[in-house]
Design a protein around this motif. Structure first.
Motif, PDB file in Angstrom:
ATOM      1  N   ASN A  89     112.109  48.050 103.312  1.00  0.00           N
ATOM      2  CA  ASN A  89     112.387  47.785 101.887  1.00  0.00           C
ATOM      3  C   ASN A  89     112.078  46.331 101.590  1.00  0.00           C
ATOM      4  OD1 ASN A  89     114.816  46.262 102.638  1.00  0.00           O
ATOM      5  ND2 ASN A  89     115.604  48.279 103.163  1.00  0.00           N
ATOM      6  N   MET A  90     112.091  45.985 100.311  1.00  0.00           N
ATOM      7  CA  MET A  90     111.746  44.618  99.904  1.00  0.00           C
ATOM      8  C   MET A  90     112.762  43.619 100.420  1.00  0.00           C
ATOM      9  SD  MET A  90     112.902  42.257  97.528  1.00  0.00           S
ATOM     10  CE  MET A  90     112.290  40.842  96.653  1.00  0.00           C
ATOM     11  N   THR A  91     114.040  43.959 100.420  1.00  0.00           N
ATOM     12  CA  THR A  91     115.069  42.994 100.813  1.00  0.00           C
ATOM     13  C   THR A  91     114.872  42.555 102.258  1.00  0.00           C
ATOM     14  OG1 THR A  91     116.602  44.095  99.289  1.00  0.00           O
ATOM     15  CG2 THR A  91     117.567  42.599 100.908  1.00  0.00           C
ATOM     16  N   HIS A 115     116.673  39.672  90.573  1.00  0.00           N
ATOM     17  CA  HIS A 115     117.498  40.524  91.449  1.00  0.00           C
ATOM     18  C   HIS A 115     117.917  39.663  92.646  1.00  0.00           C
ATOM     19  CE1 HIS A 115     118.188  43.697  94.489  1.00  0.00           C
ATOM     20  NE2 HIS A 115     118.203  44.600  93.510  1.00  0.00           N
ATOM     21  N   ALA A 117     117.882  40.098  95.641  1.00  0.00           N
ATOM     22  CA  ALA A 117     116.992  40.188  96.811  1.00  0.00           C
ATOM     23  C   ALA A 117     115.888  39.140  96.772  1.00  0.00           C
ATOM     24  CB  ALA A 117     116.378  41.582  96.899  1.00  0.00           C
ATOM     25  N   ALA A 162     109.461  41.087  86.666  1.00  0.00           N
ATOM     26  CA  ALA A 162     110.217  41.752  85.586  1.00  0.00           C
ATOM     27  C   ALA A 162     111.667  41.893  86.020  1.00  0.00           C
ATOM     28  CB  ALA A 162     109.641  43.133  85.272  1.00  0.00           C
ATOM     29  N   ASN A 164     115.158  43.594  86.512  1.00  0.00           N
ATOM     30  CA  ASN A 164     115.508  45.010  86.721  1.00  0.00           C
ATOM     31  C   ASN A 164     116.596  45.503  85.780  1.00  0.00           C
ATOM     32  OD1 ASN A 164     117.380  43.344  88.253  1.00  0.00           O
ATOM     33  ND2 ASN A 164     118.157  45.217  89.146  1.00  0.00           N
ATOM     34  N   ASP A 189     108.560  38.767  92.926  1.00  0.00           N
ATOM     35  CA  ASP A 189     109.222  40.057  93.137  1.00  0.00           C
ATOM     36  C   ASP A 189     108.655  41.057  92.136  1.00  0.00           C
ATOM     37  OD1 ASP A 189     110.805  42.256  93.297  1.00  0.00           O
ATOM     38  OD2 ASP A 189     112.715  41.221  92.947  1.00  0.00           O
ATOM     39  N   VAL A 191     109.107  44.343  92.419  1.00  0.00           N
ATOM     40  CA  VAL A 191     109.746  45.651  92.643  1.00  0.00           C
ATOM     41  C   VAL A 191     109.971  46.381  91.317  1.00  0.00           C
ATOM     42  CG1 VAL A 191     111.806  46.833  93.490  1.00  0.00           C
ATOM     43  CG2 VAL A 191     110.780  44.998  94.840  1.00  0.00           C
ATOM     44  N   HIS A 192     110.492  45.678  90.308  1.00  0.00           N
ATOM     45  CA  HIS A 192     110.731  46.363  89.032  1.00  0.00           C
ATOM     46  C   HIS A 192     109.449  46.479  88.198  1.00  0.00           C
ATOM     47  CE1 HIS A 192     113.051  48.042  85.796  1.00  0.00           C
ATOM     48  NE2 HIS A 192     112.467  47.207  84.964  1.00  0.00           N
ATOM     49  N   SER A 212     108.225  47.933  96.163  1.00  0.00           N
ATOM     50  CA  SER A 212     108.917  48.995  96.902  1.00  0.00           C
ATOM     51  C   SER A 212     108.427  50.342  96.410  1.00  0.00           C
ATOM     52  CB  SER A 212     110.429  48.907  96.668  1.00  0.00           C
ATOM     53  OG  SER A 212     110.977  47.907  97.472  1.00  0.00           O
ATOM     54  N   TYR A 214     109.517  53.310  96.618  1.00  0.00           N
ATOM     55  CA  TYR A 214     110.449  54.290  96.047  1.00  0.00           C
ATOM     56  C   TYR A 214     110.709  54.049  94.562  1.00  0.00           C
ATOM     57  CZ  TYR A 214     114.485  51.072  96.237  1.00  0.00           C
ATOM     58  OH  TYR A 214     115.343  50.025  96.031  1.00  0.00           O
ATOM     59  N   LYS A 215     110.199  52.932  94.020  1.00  0.00           N
ATOM     60  CA  LYS A 215     110.295  52.691  92.576  1.00  0.00           C
ATOM     61  C   LYS A 215     109.084  53.250  91.850  1.00  0.00           C
ATOM     62  CE  LYS A 215     113.805  49.670  93.117  1.00  0.00           C
ATOM     63  NZ  LYS A 215     115.178  49.847  92.686  1.00  0.00           N
TER      64      LYS A 215
HETATM   65  C1  LIG Z   1     113.729  43.766  90.869  1.00  0.00           C
HETATM   66  C2  LIG Z   1     114.170  44.228  92.220  1.00  0.00           C
HETATM   67  N1  LIG Z   1     113.946  43.444  93.278  1.00  0.00           N
HETATM   68  C3  LIG Z   1     114.306  43.802  94.517  1.00  0.00           C
HETATM   69  C4  LIG Z   1     114.955  44.986  94.754  1.00  0.00           C
HETATM   70  C5  LIG Z   1     115.327  45.351  96.155  1.00  0.00           C
HETATM   71  O1  LIG Z   1     114.402  46.259  96.630  1.00  0.00           O
HETATM   72  P1  LIG Z   1     114.657  47.085  97.969  1.00  0.00           P
HETATM   73  O2  LIG Z   1     115.652  48.150  97.641  1.00  0.00           O
HETATM   74  O3  LIG Z   1     113.315  47.618  98.338  1.00  0.00           O
HETATM   75  O4  LIG Z   1     115.179  46.128  98.989  1.00  0.00           O
HETATM   76  C6  LIG Z   1     115.231  45.842  93.686  1.00  0.00           C
HETATM   77  C7  LIG Z   1     115.955  47.105  93.899  1.00  0.00           C
HETATM   78  O5  LIG Z   1     116.546  47.665  93.041  1.00  0.00           O
HETATM   79  C8  LIG Z   1     114.816  45.457  92.388  1.00  0.00           C
HETATM   80  O6  LIG Z   1     115.048  46.228  91.313  1.00  0.00           O
END
Ligand SMILES: Cc1ncc(COP(=O)(O)O)c(C=O)c1O
Length: 395
Positions: A89-91, A115, A117, A162, A164, A189, A191-192, A212, A214-215
Motif C-alpha cells: 500500500n502507499m503508506t 492524508h 500517510a 488531491a 481525500n 500523493d 492516491v486520491h 494505490s 484499490y482506489k
Molecule cells: C489521499 C490518500 N493518501 C494516502 C492514502 C493511504 O493509502 P494506502 O491505504 O494505500 O496506504 C489514502 C487512503 O485512503 C488516501 O486517500
C-alpha cells in the motif's frame, strides 16, 4: 449537463458488486472490483505461479506478471516502468522511501491538506518540519506560502495531488517549480487523485508519485513511481540477500503476484471505459478525461443539492476538485448520518478519514469529523438522488 455519451450502464455492468443494490459512494476509501480484475487474479492462481527468478515456467509467469504490472502503472501515471516500485500500500512504501530520503539535518515541507500517510512518514524522519497551511473556508492550499517554506536546506516537499476529503486539487506544478528551484525533491500523493482523471506525473513536477490500485478498481496494492536514475541514488534498508537493482531494491519480501496481475487488468479496464484507439497511454488519457467529465457533471448535482439544504454544512469550496463532498448534518453525528444512509442502501464514510491535520484545521476532528460522499466512474444519477433524498429526510 450529464454527458449522454459516457457508457455508464456498460461500465456498471462490469462490476458484480453493484448488483447488490447499494449506492456505492464510498469509492474514496476503496472502489469495487470489475470482472476482468477478478478474472485476472484467479487466472494467475489457476495457471500456477512461483516465486520469481526460478528455472521453471511458473516462476517465469510471475516474472512476466511483475513486468506487465510495472508497464501498466507507468502508463497510468506517465512514468517509466523501471521506476515503478510495488508494495502492499502507499503508506508502507512512503515510510520506506522517507527513511531513505530524509533525516536529521534536512528540512521537509508537509501540508495540512494531506492524508496522514503523506505527513507522518516525513515528520518522523528526524528532519526539521515546515508546515503549509490550508484556508479552512475554501479548502485551498495557497501556493504563495511555499516561497517562504522552501529554502536551501529543504530536502523534500510532500504534497497531495488531491485531498481525500475536500477533493481540493492544489497547484502541484507551481509548488514543484519552487521546490526544484531550491534543489528539493517533490513527493506527490496521488492516491486520491489518480482515479478521478488523467495523470501526468511529469507535468505535475513529481519526482515521486504515489498511488494505490484499490482506489481505481484494482487489488490492494500500492505503487510509487520515480525516475529510475533518481532511485539509483537512494539506499533503503534491505536484506543482504535481496536484489540491489532498481526498482527491486525498494521492494521487501515476496510480492502478491496474483494481485499484481489484477493491477494490470484494472489499468486495461480504465483504458477501455470509453471506446478508443491508440496506445494504452493514449486510451487512458482519453478514458480518464471522459470519466472525470462524467463524475464532475454528477457532482454538480450532488454538491448543489447538499449546499441548498439548510440543515447541512458543506466543508470547502475549492476551485479545482475531485467529485468528493464532505459535510455535516445539524443535530446528527457523522456516524448517525452514515448509519441512517446505510439503512437506505447508501454507502458513505464518516470520520476524519485519516485527513488528520485537515480535520484539525477545520475544527471538527475531535467531534467525529464529517460525512464523506464521493463519486467515481461507476456512479450514476440514481446514486446521487438517493444520497440527496436520504440527507433531506434528516432535515
Ligand atoms: C489521499 C490518500 N493518501 C494516502 C492514502 C493511504 O493509502 P494506502 O491505504 O494505500 O496506504 C489514502 C487512503 O485512503 C488516501 O486517500
Amino acid at each position: 449537463m450529464l454527458d449522454p455519451t459516457f457508457p455508464i450502464e456498460l461500465v456498471r455492468s462490469s462490476y458484480p458488486a453493484l448488483a447488490d443494490g447499494f449506492a456505492y459512494l464510498d469509492g474514496a476509501a476503496g472502489t469495487q472490483t470489475p470482472q476482468p480484475v477478478i478474472d485476472a487474479v484467479s487466472a494467475a492462481y489457476r495457471a500456477g505461479i512461483g516465486n520469481v527468478g526460478g528455472a521453471f515456467p511458473a516462476s517465469d509467469r510471475s516474472g512476466a506478471i511483475v513486468a506487465a504490472c510495472r508497464a501498466a502503472v507507468a502508463d497510468l501515471v506517465g512514468g517509466h516502468p523501471d521506476g515503478v516500485v510495488l508494495g502492499p500500500n502507499m503508506t508502507t512504501l512512503t515510510y520506506r522511501l522517507a527513511r531513505a530520503i530524509a533525516g536529521p539535518g534536512d528540512e521537509v515541507v508537509v501540508s495540512r491538506l494531506d492524508h496522514d500517510a503523506n505527513v507522518r512518514p516525513w515528520t518522523q524522519t528526524g528532519a526539521t518540519v515546515r508546515w503549509a497551511e490550508v484556508d479552512p473556508v475554501t479548502g485551498e492550499l495557497p501556493v504563495a506560502q511555499y516561497a517562504d517554506l522552501i529554502g536551501e536546506r529543504t530536502r523534500l516537499v510532500a504534497v497531495t495531488a488531491a485531498s481525500n476529503i475536500l477533493g481540493t486539487r492544489p497547484d502541484v506544478a507551481a509548488i514543484a517549480e519552487l521546490a526544484h528551484c531550491a534543489g528539493a525533491l517533490m513527493y506527490v500523493d496521488g492516491v486520491h487523485a489518480t482515479p478521478h482523471g488523467p495523470v501526468d506525473m511529469r507535468a505535475l513536477g513529481a519526482d515521486f508519485y504515489a498511488t494505490s490500485a484499490y482506489k481505481w478498481s484494482g487489488p490492494h496494492i500500492g505503487a510509487v513511481v520515480a525516475d529510475p536514475a533518481l532511485l539509483e541514488t537512494l539506499r533503503p534498508d534491505k536484506l543482504a540477500s535481496s536484489p540491489d537493482t532498481v526498482p527491486e531494491r525498494f521492494e521487501t519480501g515476496t510480492a502478491a503476484f496474483a494481485d499484481l496481475a489484477g493491477v494490470t487488468a484494472a489499468v486495461d479496464h480504465l483504458a477501455a471505459l470509453v471506446p478508443g484507439t491508440g496506445t494504452r497511454r493514449e486510451r487512458l488519457l482519453a478514458s480518464m478525461s471522459a470519466a472525470e467529465e462524467h463524475e464532475l457533471a454528477l457532482f454538480a448535482v450532488l454538491i448543489e443539492g447538499l449546499e441548498t439544504m439548510p440543515h447541512v454544512t458543506v466543508y470547502g469550496k475549492p476551485a479545482r476538485r475531485t467529485a468528493t463532498a464532505y459535510f455535516n448534518v445539524a443535530g446528527h453525528t457523522p456516524r448517525q448520518v452514515a448509519e441512517h444512509l446505510a439503512g437506505l442502501g447508501v454507502n458513505v464514510w464518516n470520520g476524519h478519514n485519516y485527513a488528520w491535520e485537515l480535520t484539525g484545521a477545520l475544527g471538527i476532528r475531535d467531534s467525529g469529523g464529517a460525512v464523506r460522499a464521493g463519486l467515481v466512474h461507476y456512479n450514476d444519477r440514481s446514486d446521487v438522488d438517493r444520497l440527496l433524498d436520504g440527507v433531506a429526510r434528516l432535515g
